[in-house]
Motif scaffolding. Structure first.
Motif, short mmCIF file in Angstrom:
data_model
loop_
_atom_site.label_atom_id
_atom_site.label_comp_id
_atom_site.label_asym_id
_atom_site.label_seq_id
_atom_site.Cartn_x
_atom_site.Cartn_y
_atom_site.Cartn_z
N GLU A 116 0.84 -1.19 0.00
CA GLU A 116 0.00 0.00 0.00
C GLU A 116 0.88 1.25 0.00
O GLU A 116 0.66 2.19 -0.78
N ASP A 119 2.54 1.83 -3.34
CA ASP A 119 1.63 2.43 -4.31
C ASP A 119 1.51 3.93 -4.09
O ASP A 119 1.54 4.72 -5.03
N ILE A 120 1.36 4.31 -2.82
CA ILE A 120 1.18 5.74 -2.53
C ILE A 120 2.44 6.52 -2.92
O ILE A 120 2.38 7.55 -3.59
N SER A 123 3.02 6.85 -6.61
CA SER A 123 2.10 7.83 -7.21
C SER A 123 2.61 9.25 -6.95
O SER A 123 2.22 10.19 -7.62
N LYS A 231 0.40 13.55 3.71
CA LYS A 231 -0.30 13.00 2.56
C LYS A 231 -0.30 11.47 2.66
O LYS A 231 -1.32 10.80 2.50
N LEU A 232 0.89 10.95 2.94
CA LEU A 232 1.06 9.50 3.01
C LEU A 232 0.17 8.89 4.10
O LEU A 232 -0.59 7.95 3.86
N GLU A 235 -3.47 8.83 3.40
CA GLU A 235 -3.84 7.75 2.47
C GLU A 235 -3.91 6.41 3.21
O GLU A 235 -4.80 5.62 3.00
#
Ligand code: DAH
Length: 342
Positions: A116, A119-120, A123, A231-232, A235
Motif C-alpha cells: 500500500e 503504491d502511494i 504515485s 499525505k502518506l 492515504e
C-alpha cells in the motif's frame, strides 16, 4: 500345422478386440510373441515338420508373427488415443458452484501495508529500491554518521558475521548506496527487513520491518517533509490525519524529529490505541545531515533533503489492531487467521 497358424491369428484378433488397457496388450504380446509364445513355439518345432512343408510353414509362421506384431502396434495406438481422449474429457471440469474455500491463504499484514505504501509513494514520484539484509559496517553505521565510537551504536546491537559484516539494524543502511547510485534529484523509498539483538517482548523483536524514504533536491525543506508525510498517512488511514513534529535525535539527520499523528481511531479523544495519549509516535525523520550527503557524493551546500524511517511492523500492528509484535513473525496460523485480512 497350417490350421493352427490360421486359428492362432483368429484367436489373437479376437483377444485384441476385447482388451482395454496397455497391460493386457503386453500380456498378449508375451502370449504369442514372447520367448515361450505360441508363434515362437511353431518356429522352434519346424524341425518336426515334414521336409517338403517346412519352408512353407516357416514362411507362414513368420507372416503370422508380423501380422500379430502389426495388430499389437495398432491396438497400442488405439489405447493411447483413447486414454488421451478420456483425459481431456475428464480434466478441467470446473464446478463454479463449489463454495470458495475459506481456508485460502492471504498476504501477510506487513506485505499488505508495504504494498500500500509503495503504491502511494510511487504515485508521488518515488522509486522503490531494494536494500540488502547483510550489510557492511560502513553502510549500516559509518555512512549514516555513526562512527565506531558513537554511543548511538549501543541502541542497535545486532548479529555479526564472521567476515565482519552484519545483519542490518535499519533501512537507513541503504542510504549511502542509493545516493551514490542515483545522485540528485532523488526520491526513493526502500522497505526492508531489519535485525537487532533485543530482549523480546510485546514491542521488541529481533526481526522487524521498516520503510526508509529520502527526497533530495535543491531547496528541499521541512515543509516538504511535513507535506509528504501528512499525505502518506492520510492515504494509509483513509482520512485526513493531523501530524506534529517533536524534536528527536538521530545522528543522520539535523534537525531530527519524531513525527506523531493525532490518533486516527479516537480523533485525539483518548483510546486504547493511543493509550489515552491522543497522539501516536509513528515516524522518526529529519533533514539529512550534511555529513551523510557528503559521504553519498552529494554537495550539501547545493542540495538538501529529508529522510524518514517508518516502522512497517508498527504500522501493520496499528492498522490491524495487533497488540503483540511477536505475532507477526510467529507463523502461528491461529493468530494470523484472526486478523481476517482479505
Ligand atoms: N534508522 C532509524 C532507526 O531505525 C530511523 C530513522 C530515523 C530513519 C530518522 C531516518 C530518519 O531516515 O531520518 O531507529
Amino acid at each position: 500345422m497350417e490350421d493352427k497358424i490360421k486359428s492362432l491369428k483368429e484367436q489373437a484378433i479376437k483377444k485384441l478386440e476385447e482388451i482395454k488397457n496397455a497391460q493386457d496388450v503386453e500380456n498378449i504380446r508375451v502370449e504369442y510373441l514372447g520367448k515361450k509364445g505360441e508363434v515362437v513355439e511353431i518356429l522352434k518345432n519346424l524341425k518336426n515338420v515334414e521336409k517338403e512343408k517346412r519352408k512353407e510353414i516357416g514362411e507362414k509362421a513368420n507372416v503370422l508373427r508380423e501380422e500379430i506384431e502389426k495388430l499389437i502396434e495398432t491396438k497400442k495406438e488405439e489405447i493411447k488415443e483413447k486414454e488421451y481422449e478420456d483425459k481431456i474429457k475428464n480434466a478441467e471440469k470446473i464446478d463454479i458452484t463449489v463454495p470458495v474455500d475459506e481456508n485460502l491463504g492471504s498476504l501477510h499484514p506487513i506485505t499488505i501495508v508495504q504494498r500500500e505504501l509503495e503504491d502511494i509513494f510511487t504515485s508521488m514520484g518515488f522509486t522503490v529500491e531494494d536494500g540488502n539484509e547483510v550489510e557492511t559496517e560502513y553502510n549500516n553505521f559509518e555512512a549514516v554518521n555513526v562512527p565506531h565510537y558513537h554511543p548511538a551504536r549501543d541502541m542497535q546491537d545486532t548479529f555479526w558475521l564472521e567476515n565482519g559484516e552484519l545483519l542490518k539494524t535499519q533501512t537507513s543502511a541503504a542510504q549511502n548506496k542509493i545516493m551514490k547510485k542515483y545522485g540528485t534529484p532523488l526520491k526513493a523509498i526502500f522497505p526492508g527487513r531489519c535485525f537487532r539483538n533485543e530482549a523480546l517482548d510485546a514491542s521488541h523483536e529481533n526481526t522487524f520491518f521498516q520503510m526508509e524514504g529520502m527526497m533530495i533536491d535543491e531547496n528541499v525543506s521541512i515543509a516538504n517533509l511535513i507535506y509528504f508525510m501528512k499525505k502518506l498517512l492520510s492515504e494509509v488511514f483513509k482520512k485526513e490525519v493531523e501530524v506534529r513534529l517533536r524534536p528527536g535525535y538521530f545522528p543522520f539527520v539535523e534537525p531530527g524529529f519524531e513525527l506523531d499523528i493525532k490518533c486516527p481511531y479516537c480523533n485525539g479523544v483518548g483510546c486504547k490505541v493511543c493509550k489515552n495519549g491522543s497522539w501516536i509516535e509513528l515516524c522518526p525523520c529529519g533533514m539529512i545531515h550534511p555529513n551523510v550527503l557528503r559521504m553519498g557524493g552529494i554537495d550539501p551546500e547545493k542540495y538538501s533533503g529529508f529522510a524518514f524511517g517508518l516502522g512497517l511492523s508498527r504500522l501493520a500492528m496499528m492498522k490491524y489492531n495487533i497488540n503483540d509484535l511477536r505475532v507477526l513473525n510467529s507463523c502461528d496460523l491461529r493468530a494470523l487467521k484472526q486478523m481476517k485480512i482479505k
